[in-house]
Design a protein around this motif. Sequence first.
Motif: not given
Length: 801
Positions: A142-147
């Motif tokens: 997803x382009x608007x994700x973060x890990x």
Amino acid sequence: MIRNYFKIALRNLLKNKIYSFINISGLAIGMAATMLIGLWIYDELNYNNYFENNTTIAQVFQHESANNIIDTGPAIPRPLEFALREGYADNFKHIIMSSWEQPRYIRFGETNIYRRGNAMQEGAPEMLNLKIIEGIKDGLKDKNSIMLSESSSKTLFGSTSAVGKIVKVNNQDDLIVTAVYEDIPDNNSFNDMDYLIPWEYYITTQSWLQRAKTAWGNNSFQMFVQINDNTSMEAVTSKIIDVKKNASPEEAEFNPQIFLFPMKDWYLRGDFENGVQSGGRIENIWLFGIIGIFILLLACINFVNLSTARSEKRAIEVGIRKSIGSQRGQLIFQFLSESFLVVFVAFLIAIGIVLLSLDGFNNLASKAIVFPWTNTLFWVASLIFIFLTAFLSGSYPALYLSSFNPVTVLKGTFRVGRFAALPRKILVVTQFTVSIALIIGTLVVMNQIQYSKERPTGYDKEGLIQIPVMSSEFSGKADIMRNQFIASGGAVEMATTSSPTTDVWSNRGGYTWEGKPVGFQEDLAYTDVSYEFIEALGAKIIEGRGFSRDFPTDSLGVLLNKTAVEYMGIKNPIGKLIRDSDVDDPNPMPPLKIIGVIDDIIMQSPYSPVKQSMYAFDRFGNISFYNLRLNPENSVSDNLEIVETVFKNNFPNVPFDYQFIDQEYAKKFRAEERISSLAKVFTMLAIFISLLGLFGLASFVAEQRTKEIGVRKILGASLANLWILLSKDFIKLVIIALFISAPIAYYFMSQWLQKFSYRTDISWNIFLIAGSGAIIITIITISIQAIKSVTANPVDSLRTE
């Protein structure tokens, strides 16, 4: 039989407590030092072993030639990704584009943290095989994700689940947490990667990232790959080596060569010299491996010397055993069993020493080594280590003692012979040759570090701090913040820069100027700066002036450092123009006018020449740092409190983060300082072990000459004469060792210094200090026993004989 051997060995150890203590303690210290070095080497060699795919992962590097000099590095252009995917995809499991590691603000509710991380393409977690604690491994789809790393997640969310929560990045964009991964251990690359964001999100954050899609000359990115199992790094490199050269005629003049740099080499073999891999930290592994072997050898020499020196005490025992039928092989086995017992006891003590010193050693070496209780390899290696050490230290005494003739021994006519002491003298010389060479080497390393620390930096780093401002929230507010910081009294000046003061983030070429040599390929370190750059940093103007608000034309001005003027061959540079060399560019860069020349500022390695640099006026708000000159009239703590108040009044949702420039500069010496500190510790241990053996030999000599000393005292010999009698032979050996060690140390340390462009000389006073120091501590060690012997009552000495 074997049980009997060990009983005799134990009895001999208890009977000769002083010599047993010297043997066991010397071996224990030597083995402990060797064990610590071994654990350090094991940790170094296992760097990046956290990544299960480390044998197939590589970073894409390139060689580029300019002015007959080949530069090698990991910066690559963005179009390379598409070229590899289209023409060579069958060679790779993963092709991953990556940003450079960047710090970002991450906020959840009232908690705002400042963390470092990367933007990577979606296959990165699988390629690195990150250990997912919660969420999904393909969390970058997803382009608007973060890990988030586990530690970052705990800071933001505590013990609650992070997955599905929305965080604000740089107080600008909302990203959803899709996974939390285990913190990557220290002895691995990416160990400070606290977050991962999608590459597709990253390339939309700034317009130049979109333009870079077709720009083969814009080497602003990283690329990591994982090759297929049925190929090799060399095979893939041979296929892709000319991809850039063939795709871009404009870049062909630099002869770019693309190659894969394996993960296994990143840490240990990361140095390149003119396009050739030239080593790296692997040299330190060889260095300390050799030091560890020598330290163990010194401890073994003590055992050999003391065992053979006391041969007359064991001669009768050998004679009796041989006369009643013992074979030489049985005697050899007996003496080796004694050696094994000593080594085994020393090994147990060594483990205790290692356990007690491991925390201090980790602090010194910046490691997180734990004792490998459950590591089978360690215990197998330890067993081999014990037997090898026992054989090394016990073989010569065993062969020597078992060779005695029983007839001469039992008749009382046995004498060890005039040359019996020669092997011991050779071994003592060997010990001190090693010890003095280590002293010289350590002094040279210390001198090199100090020499580089004293190198002029080109600016005043004391009282200077930098505040990272890499968020859109800071846009257009630099002048406002400067005025408020100065008005508050916490700072006397402020300037903005696009790079940190202690590093170069951008290199540029493609310029032309009056007098530029035909075919010259320039490579300039580039930094955008604000008006007060010179005043805030305390840089020195050599020619011309700095930027000034009184001159509106300075918006198209540029400063060059002294090296750049020499590099570009510009005579009388003030007022000269630097133009865009691309005559076909529809939007060329306007000419930049040279308004000043400044002294060289060390931004990269203090051991290398300063790179040719240009400092252009920041016309586009390309700001990464506020550089504040703190008020010298106030204490540092008061200044920081004032500056933080001003900062938080303007940016309440941004954490106040800052770095002292002098501390950032000091980090450049950490690697060499660690090597120096470790070398000092192991050198001191080597000297101590040598002195321990010397003390044992001095005690033996004094004991052997007890009657002679008594007779000489009765005949009127002075204490000084007797001290010289007992000391001169040992001092001669140390002097011989000095003359042997000096050229050896000089040769190897000269080779070591060659890797530094900015280096010190090996002066004669280093050898004087090392030699005189070795002689002084030798005299002190011998004198402890010598004075005790010469001050004894001669009547008692003669009576005992």
